[in-house]
Scaffold this motif. Sequence first.
Motif, PDB file in Angstrom:
ATOM      1  N   MET A   1       9.196  27.414 -31.231  1.00 57.26           N
ATOM      2  CA  MET A   1       9.105  27.825 -29.831  1.00 57.26           C
ATOM      3  C   MET A   1       8.808  29.318 -29.730  1.00 57.26           C
ATOM      4  SD  MET A   1      12.270  25.850 -28.045  1.00 57.26           S
ATOM      5  CE  MET A   1      12.622  24.165 -28.503  1.00 57.26           C
ATOM      6  N   VAL A   2       9.492  30.113 -30.536  1.00 61.19           N
ATOM      7  CA  VAL A   2       9.269  31.561 -30.526  1.00 61.19           C
ATOM      8  C   VAL A   2       7.843  31.870 -30.964  1.00 61.19           C
ATOM      9  CG1 VAL A   2       9.962  33.760 -31.545  1.00 61.19           C
ATOM     10  CG2 VAL A   2      11.713  32.095 -30.867  1.00 61.19           C
ATOM     11  N   ARG A   3       7.384  31.215 -32.023  1.00 62.01           N
ATOM     12  CA  ARG A   3       6.017  31.432 -32.506  1.00 62.01           C
ATOM     13  C   ARG A   3       4.970  31.127 -31.441  1.00 62.01           C
ATOM     14  NH1 ARG A   3       5.914  28.685 -38.438  1.00 62.01           N
ATOM     15  NH2 ARG A   3       6.770  30.459 -39.557  1.00 62.01           N
ATOM     16  N   GLU A   4       5.259  30.122 -30.622  1.00 60.54           N
ATOM     17  CA  GLU A   4       4.319  29.696 -29.583  1.00 60.54           C
ATOM     18  C   GLU A   4       4.465  30.511 -28.296  1.00 60.54           C
ATOM     19  OE1 GLU A   4       5.177  25.531 -29.264  1.00 60.54           O
ATOM     20  OE2 GLU A   4       4.355  25.106 -31.251  1.00 60.54           O
ATOM     21  N   GLY A   5       5.336  31.534 -28.329  1.00 60.62           N
ATOM     22  CA  GLY A   5       5.512  32.392 -27.162  1.00 60.62           C
ATOM     23  C   GLY A   5       6.378  31.794 -26.071  1.00 60.62           C
ATOM     24  N   ARG A   6       7.180  30.801 -26.401  1.00 55.73           N
ATOM     25  CA  ARG A   6       8.036  30.118 -25.423  1.00 55.73           C
ATOM     26  C   ARG A   6       9.469  30.642 -25.532  1.00 55.73           C
ATOM     27  NH1 ARG A   6       6.537  24.669 -27.923  1.00 55.73           N
ATOM     28  NH2 ARG A   6       8.579  24.077 -27.146  1.00 55.73           N
ATOM     29  N   ALA A   7       9.626  31.967 -25.342  1.00 61.13           N
ATOM     30  CA  ALA A   7      10.913  32.625 -25.544  1.00 61.13           C
ATOM     31  C   ALA A   7      12.004  32.097 -24.615  1.00 61.13           C
ATOM     32  CB  ALA A   7      10.769  34.127 -25.398  1.00 61.13           C
ATOM     33  N   ALA A   8      11.676  31.911 -23.343  1.00 63.56           N
ATOM     34  CA  ALA A   8      12.686  31.422 -22.393  1.00 63.56           C
ATOM     35  C   ALA A   8      13.175  30.031 -22.788  1.00 63.56           C
ATOM     36  CB  ALA A   8      12.119  31.409 -20.978  1.00 63.56           C
ATOM     37  N   GLU A   9      12.248  29.177 -23.176  1.00 62.58           N
ATOM     38  CA  GLU A   9      12.614  27.826 -23.621  1.00 62.58           C
ATOM     39  C   GLU A   9      13.453  27.899 -24.903  1.00 62.58           C
ATOM     40  OE1 GLU A   9      10.490  23.617 -24.900  1.00 62.58           O
ATOM     41  OE2 GLU A   9       9.262  25.216 -24.049  1.00 62.58           O
ATOM     42  N   ALA A  10      13.088  28.808 -25.806  1.00 64.30           N
ATOM     43  CA  ALA A  10      13.838  28.968 -27.055  1.00 64.30           C
ATOM     44  C   ALA A  10      15.269  29.420 -26.768  1.00 64.30           C
ATOM     45  CB  ALA A  10      13.131  29.965 -27.972  1.00 64.30           C
ATOM     46  N   LEU A  11      15.427  30.321 -25.826  1.00 65.03           N
ATOM     47  CA  LEU A  11      16.766  30.792 -25.465  1.00 65.03           C
ATOM     48  C   LEU A  11      17.589  29.654 -24.860  1.00 65.03           C
ATOM     49  CD1 LEU A  11      18.749  33.101 -25.332  1.00 65.03           C
ATOM     50  CD2 LEU A  11      17.729  33.759 -23.146  1.00 65.03           C
ATOM     51  N   ASP A  12      16.981  28.885 -23.970  1.00 61.66           N
ATOM     52  CA  ASP A  12      17.678  27.723 -23.388  1.00 61.66           C
ATOM     53  C   ASP A  12      18.078  26.731 -24.480  1.00 61.66           C
ATOM     54  OD1 ASP A  12      17.380  28.775 -20.846  1.00 61.66           O
ATOM     55  OD2 ASP A  12      15.646  27.509 -20.341  1.00 61.66           O
ATOM     56  N   PHE A  13      17.183  26.516 -25.431  1.00 63.08           N
ATOM     57  CA  PHE A  13      17.438  25.599 -26.540  1.00 63.08           C
ATOM     58  C   PHE A  13      18.618  26.094 -27.376  1.00 63.08           C
ATOM     59  CE2 PHE A  13      16.570  24.067 -30.881  1.00 63.08           C
ATOM     60  CZ  PHE A  13      16.424  22.718 -30.647  1.00 63.08           C
ATOM     61  N   THR A  14      18.662  27.401 -27.590  1.00 66.23           N
ATOM     62  CA  THR A  14      19.769  27.986 -28.352  1.00 66.23           C
ATOM     63  C   THR A  14      21.089  27.740 -27.645  1.00 66.23           C
ATOM     64  OG1 THR A  14      18.347  29.689 -29.298  1.00 66.23           O
ATOM     65  CG2 THR A  14      20.700  30.135 -29.294  1.00 66.23           C
ATOM     66  N   GLU A  15      21.107  27.985 -26.349  1.00 67.17           N
ATOM     67  CA  GLU A  15      22.340  27.805 -25.579  1.00 67.17           C
ATOM     68  C   GLU A  15      22.773  26.345 -25.507  1.00 67.17           C
ATOM     69  OE1 GLU A  15      21.502  29.702 -21.856  1.00 67.17           O
ATOM     70  OE2 GLU A  15      21.627  31.709 -22.735  1.00 67.17           O
ATOM     71  N   ALA A  16      21.815  25.436 -25.398  1.00 65.69           N
ATOM     72  CA  ALA A  16      22.135  24.022 -25.229  1.00 65.69           C
ATOM     73  C   ALA A  16      22.410  23.301 -26.543  1.00 65.69           C
ATOM     74  CB  ALA A  16      20.995  23.312 -24.499  1.00 65.69           C
ATOM     75  N   ILE A  17      21.703  23.673 -27.612  1.00 61.42           N
ATOM     76  CA  ILE A  17      21.775  22.905 -28.857  1.00 61.42           C
ATOM     77  C   ILE A  17      22.394  23.703 -30.003  1.00 61.42           C
ATOM     78  CG2 ILE A  17      20.420  21.661 -30.600  1.00 61.42           C
ATOM     79  CD1 ILE A  17      20.340  20.296 -27.840  1.00 61.42           C
ATOM     80  N   LEU A  18      21.815  24.846 -30.323  1.00 61.90           N
ATOM     81  CA  LEU A  18      22.233  25.575 -31.521  1.00 61.90           C
ATOM     82  C   LEU A  18      23.626  26.196 -31.408  1.00 61.90           C
ATOM     83  CD1 LEU A  18      18.849  27.258 -32.481  1.00 61.90           C
ATOM     84  CD2 LEU A  18      19.985  25.356 -33.646  1.00 61.90           C
ATOM     85  N   SER A  19      23.903  26.867 -30.297  1.00 61.86           N
ATOM     86  CA  SER A  19      25.211  27.513 -30.147  1.00 61.86           C
ATOM     87  C   SER A  19      26.370  26.523 -30.230  1.00 61.86           C
ATOM     88  CB  SER A  19      25.280  28.310 -28.846  1.00 61.86           C
ATOM     89  OG  SER A  19      24.422  29.426 -28.923  1.00 61.86           O
ATOM     90  N   PRO A  20      26.294  25.379 -29.529  1.00 65.84           N
ATOM     91  CA  PRO A  20      27.391  24.417 -29.665  1.00 65.84           C
ATOM     92  C   PRO A  20      27.558  23.892 -31.094  1.00 65.84           C
ATOM     93  CG  PRO A  20      26.107  23.924 -27.700  1.00 65.84           C
ATOM     94  CD  PRO A  20      25.351  24.977 -28.467  1.00 65.84           C
ATOM     95  N   MET A  21      26.451  23.721 -31.813  1.00 66.11           N
ATOM     96  CA  MET A  21      26.559  23.249 -33.199  1.00 66.11           C
ATOM     97  C   MET A  21      27.224  24.289 -34.090  1.00 66.11           C
ATOM     98  SD  MET A  21      22.944  21.324 -33.959  1.00 66.11           S
ATOM     99  CE  MET A  21      23.471  20.603 -35.517  1.00 66.11           C
ATOM    100  N   ALA A  22      26.959  25.570 -33.819  1.00 64.21           N
ATOM    101  CA  ALA A  22      27.478  26.649 -34.658  1.00 64.21           C
ATOM    102  C   ALA A  22      28.918  27.021 -34.298  1.00 64.21           C
ATOM    103  CB  ALA A  22      26.577  27.873 -34.537  1.00 64.21           C
ATOM    104  N   GLU A  23      29.362  26.626 -33.127  1.00 65.30           N
ATOM    105  CA  GLU A  23      30.710  26.995 -32.678  1.00 65.30           C
ATOM    106  C   GLU A  23      31.766  26.503 -33.666  1.00 65.30           C
ATOM    107  OE1 GLU A  23      33.523  26.164 -28.847  1.00 65.30           O
ATOM    108  OE2 GLU A  23      31.369  26.358 -28.526  1.00 65.30           O
TER     109      GLU A  23
END
Length: 87
Positions: free
Chosen positions: A42-64
Amino acid sequence: AHSDSATSTIDNMSDAPPVSADEWESGVWLRFRLHTQQFIEMVREGRAAEALDFTEAILSPMAEGRPRLSAYLQEVVVLLAYGHPEN
């Protein structure tokens, strides 16, 4: 492009920090790494806002509650600071 992405994922996995036996056996590490690759794309494709949303929704909960995953996530999220990380 898919093979480049797969190669990148495999190469990145060798640089990853060690995880606990529980994280490895439960498959959370592999799922986390695959989702991390989605974030990178997503970051490579310039979709920073989507990448941030993805981090908050998927990655952060997994890493908690998982210090090694949290540390790795912090390293990966730094990519948002770059407009084109491949350059």
